[in-house]
Motif scaffolding. Structure first.
Motif, PDB file in Angstrom:
ATOM      1  N   PHE A  43       0.793  -1.131  -0.086  1.00 42.02           N
ATOM      2  CA  PHE A  43       0.325  -0.279  -0.144  1.00 42.02           C
ATOM      3  C   PHE A  43       0.106   1.181   0.062  1.00 42.02           C
ATOM      4  N   SER A  44       1.885   1.215   0.435  1.00 38.52           N
ATOM      5  CA  SER A  44       2.839   2.373   0.751  1.00 38.52           C
ATOM      6  C   SER A  44       3.423   2.651  -0.301  1.00 38.52           C
ATOM      7  N   HIS A  51       1.260   2.940  -2.809  1.00 39.31           N
ATOM      8  CA  HIS A  51       0.030   3.427  -3.957  1.00 39.31           C
ATOM      9  C   HIS A  51      -0.290   4.256  -3.021  1.00 39.31           C
ATOM     10  N   SER A  52      -1.194   5.033  -3.494  1.00 42.62           N
ATOM     11  CA  SER A  52      -2.205   6.475  -2.878  1.00 42.62           C
ATOM     12  C   SER A  52      -3.841   6.457  -3.161  1.00 42.62           C
ATOM     13  N   MET A  79      -7.003   3.588  -5.241  1.00 40.09           N
ATOM     14  CA  MET A  79      -5.845   3.634  -5.201  1.00 40.09           C
ATOM     15  C   MET A  79      -5.337   3.035  -6.706  1.00 40.09           C
ATOM     16  N   ASN A  94       5.276   8.752  -2.577  1.00 39.02           N
ATOM     17  CA  ASN A  94       4.625   8.713  -1.247  1.00 39.02           C
ATOM     18  C   ASN A  94       5.971   9.268  -0.455  1.00 39.02           C
ATOM     19  N   GLY A 148      -2.677   4.972   0.975  1.00 40.26           N
ATOM     20  CA  GLY A 148      -1.257   4.782   0.912  1.00 40.26           C
ATOM     21  C   GLY A 148      -0.219   5.460   1.623  1.00 40.26           C
ATOM     22  N   THR A 198      -0.267   4.912   4.850  1.00 34.41           N
ATOM     23  CA  THR A 198       0.998   3.633   5.082  1.00 34.41           C
ATOM     24  C   THR A 198       2.155   4.163   5.262  1.00 34.41           C
ATOM     25  N   THR A 199       2.435   5.024   4.517  1.00 34.02           N
ATOM     26  CA  THR A 199       4.222   4.795   3.726  1.00 34.02           C
ATOM     27  C   THR A 199       4.744   5.987   5.173  1.00 34.02           C
TER      28      THR A 199
END
Length: 294
Positions: A39-40, A42-43, A49, A56, A265, A268-269
């Motif tokens: 997920f990190s 992705h946005s 997403m 990110n 996303g 998560t980053t």
């Protein structure tokens, strides 16, 4: 041949006992970790997403709110953790004195904040440090100051309230570890030091602290992890204000996930940035506490 079959059956049976636990670990720990890492990159959220690669992580470098949350979190870490560790050491040493009366009462009283509800004690602190709260009434009544302090609406004093609240709650928790370790130190060491005329203060810094070094390392690492994940106190006492002066990284993750155009996303980053910080600080602390060969 019989022994080989017996060993194979024993191995299969052993894995049969372990397998349910491994499946639970994989389902509830390993899979979420891998999924969140994916997920990190992705946005957005849900079906919206989209893959952004390292976008990110690059966003972290120019996000002013992230920088503010990071600086606030580091201030809490640098100021509060050393105060709490030193205070816990002093209290543990005092409660370990053989002539202390009502020792059980004092130990329970100091440890009691650790078992109180996070929300309940945060609401209590918010009420105590409000403009017309009991703290201002006491300070004005004793003549310490001429007018009440805006504890919760001034950026500096809001940080002070959060630091006081965290210290009040978690000092007793660390104190228990030090107290248990102190009771395992041979009393003859202190008796020999007293015979040699070493003062109690010098005993504390030359005997107690070196003997508690592994425990101090443990509590420092756990306190660092807890402070980097600080959420409940600023959320319930100041809501991250005023002007984001008490906004922490965990609060920012919450805001990114559930408020202000949710972006799972990017949230998560930021979470993995905390993981990275925890790992780096833990390595530094272990390196500083390593045994040095003379």
């Amino acid at each position: 041949m019989t022994n080989l079959r017996a060993k194979r059956a024993f191995s299969i049976n052993s894995w049969g006992f372990v397998l349910p636990a491994l499946l639970l670990v994989a389902a509830f720990i390993l899979y979420p970790v891998v999924k969140s890492l994916w997920f990190s990159f992705h946005s957005g959220q849900g079906a919206m997403m989209k893959f952004v690669g390292l976008g990110n992580f690059l966003r972290l470098t120019y996000d002013p709110v992230f920088h503010k949350a990071l600086s606030n979190t580091l201030i809490f870490l640098i100021v509060q953790v050393p105060i709490m560790i030193l205070l816990a050491l002093v209290l543990a040493s005092a409660l370990n004195m053989p002539g202390l009366r009502a020792r059980g009462f004092w130990r329970t009283a100091i440890f009691l904040p650790c078992v109180t509800s996070l929300v309940a004690y945060s609401v209590l602190f918010k009420s105590m440090f409000s403009y017309d709260g009991v703290v201002n009434h006491l300070l004005v009544g004793m003549g310490v100051m001429d007018e009440p302090i805006a504890w919760l609406t001034d950026p500096f004093w809001a940080k002070v309230v959060i630091i006081v609240a965290i210290t009040w709650r978690w000092t007793g928790y660390n104190m228990i570890f030090y107290l248990a370790a102190l009771q395992n130190i041979d009393k003859s060491i202190y008796e020999a030091a007293r015979i040699d005329g070493i003062s109690p203060t010098k005993q504390f810094f030359s005997i107690t602290i070196p003997m508690l070094k592994p425990v101090i390392l443990f509590t420092t690492v756990t306190s660092t992890i807890g402070t980097l994940q600080l959420f409940d106190e600023p959320m319930n006492i100041t809501l991250g204000g005023p002007a984001d002066s008490t906004l922490t990284l965990s609060m920012y993750i919450y805001n990114l996930s559930f408020k202000f155009m949710p972006n799972f996303g990017y949230a998560t980053t930021v979470s993995y940035f905390i993981v990275f910080m925890v790992a780096i600080l833990a390595v530094i602390q272990f390196w500083l506490a390593r045994e040095r060969n003379v």
